[in-house]
Design a protein around this motif. Structure first.
Motif, PDB file in Angstrom:
ATOM      1  N   SER A   8      14.315  17.071   3.146  1.00 54.34           N
ATOM      2  CA  SER A   8      13.401  17.984   2.461  1.00 54.34           C
ATOM      3  C   SER A   8      14.150  19.127   1.789  1.00 54.34           C
ATOM      4  CB  SER A   8      12.364  18.532   3.439  1.00 54.34           C
ATOM      5  OG  SER A   8      13.021  19.235   4.464  1.00 54.34           O
ATOM      6  N   GLY A   9      14.421  18.958   0.506  1.00 54.99           N
ATOM      7  CA  GLY A   9      15.002  20.052  -0.269  1.00 54.99           C
ATOM      8  C   GLY A   9      16.486  20.255  -0.110  1.00 54.99           C
ATOM      9  N   GLY A  10      17.198  19.335   0.500  1.00 53.65           N
ATOM     10  CA  GLY A  10      18.634  19.510   0.704  1.00 53.65           C
ATOM     11  C   GLY A  10      19.407  19.683  -0.579  1.00 53.65           C
ATOM     12  N   GLY A  14      21.281  23.052  -2.243  1.00 56.83           N
ATOM     13  CA  GLY A  14      22.688  23.016  -2.655  1.00 56.83           C
ATOM     14  C   GLY A  14      22.851  23.492  -4.086  1.00 56.83           C
ATOM     15  N   ALA A  15      21.943  23.042  -4.956  1.00 58.49           N
ATOM     16  CA  ALA A  15      21.995  23.467  -6.354  1.00 58.49           C
ATOM     17  C   ALA A  15      21.733  24.958  -6.473  1.00 58.49           C
ATOM     18  CB  ALA A  15      20.987  22.682  -7.184  1.00 58.49           C
ATOM     19  N   ASP A  21      26.386  31.137  -6.481  1.00 56.64           N
ATOM     20  CA  ASP A  21      27.841  31.335  -6.494  1.00 56.64           C
ATOM     21  C   ASP A  21      28.361  31.542  -7.909  1.00 56.64           C
ATOM     22  OD1 ASP A  21      27.832  31.008  -3.751  1.00 56.64           O
ATOM     23  OD2 ASP A  21      28.627  28.960  -3.796  1.00 56.64           O
ATOM     24  N   HIS A  22      27.825  30.773  -8.868  1.00 55.93           N
ATOM     25  CA  HIS A  22      28.246  30.894 -10.260  1.00 55.93           C
ATOM     26  C   HIS A  22      27.901  32.279 -10.813  1.00 55.93           C
ATOM     27  CE1 HIS A  22      28.951  29.967 -14.459  1.00 55.93           C
ATOM     28  NE2 HIS A  22      27.697  30.279 -14.748  1.00 55.93           N
TER      29      HIS A  22
END
Length: 77
Positions: A8-10, A14-15, A21-22
């Motif tokens: 569910s939403g992993g 991550g995105a 981070d970007h």
């Protein structure tokens, strides 16, 4: 419940983390530019930095970074 990519939403988490981070890396870069005396805007929500047309300012900025006085003529070509 499945774990990993099919969970569910992993992948969206991550995105989201990659985008965060970007954007933080872009903010760090802008801070570095400002520390060098350049006028740079904050990045937008996707990390894009809109510098605009810097063609006229770039020559003066490069000259000032190497210590050339502002009234020194810039060579053409």
């Amino acid at each position: 419940m499945r774990k990993g990519k099919g969970g569910s939403g992993g992948s969206s988490q991550g995105a989201s983390r990659e985008l965060t981070d970007h954007v933080e890396a872009q903010r760090t870069w802008v801070a570095c530019l400002r520390g060098a005396g350049l006028d740079a805007p904050d990045p937008d929500a996707t990390g894009t930095i809109h510098l605009g047309d810097q063609s006229k300012r770039a020559t003066r900025t490069r000259a000032s970074l190497i210590g050339v006085p502002d009234d020194t003529p810039t060579p053409k070509g």
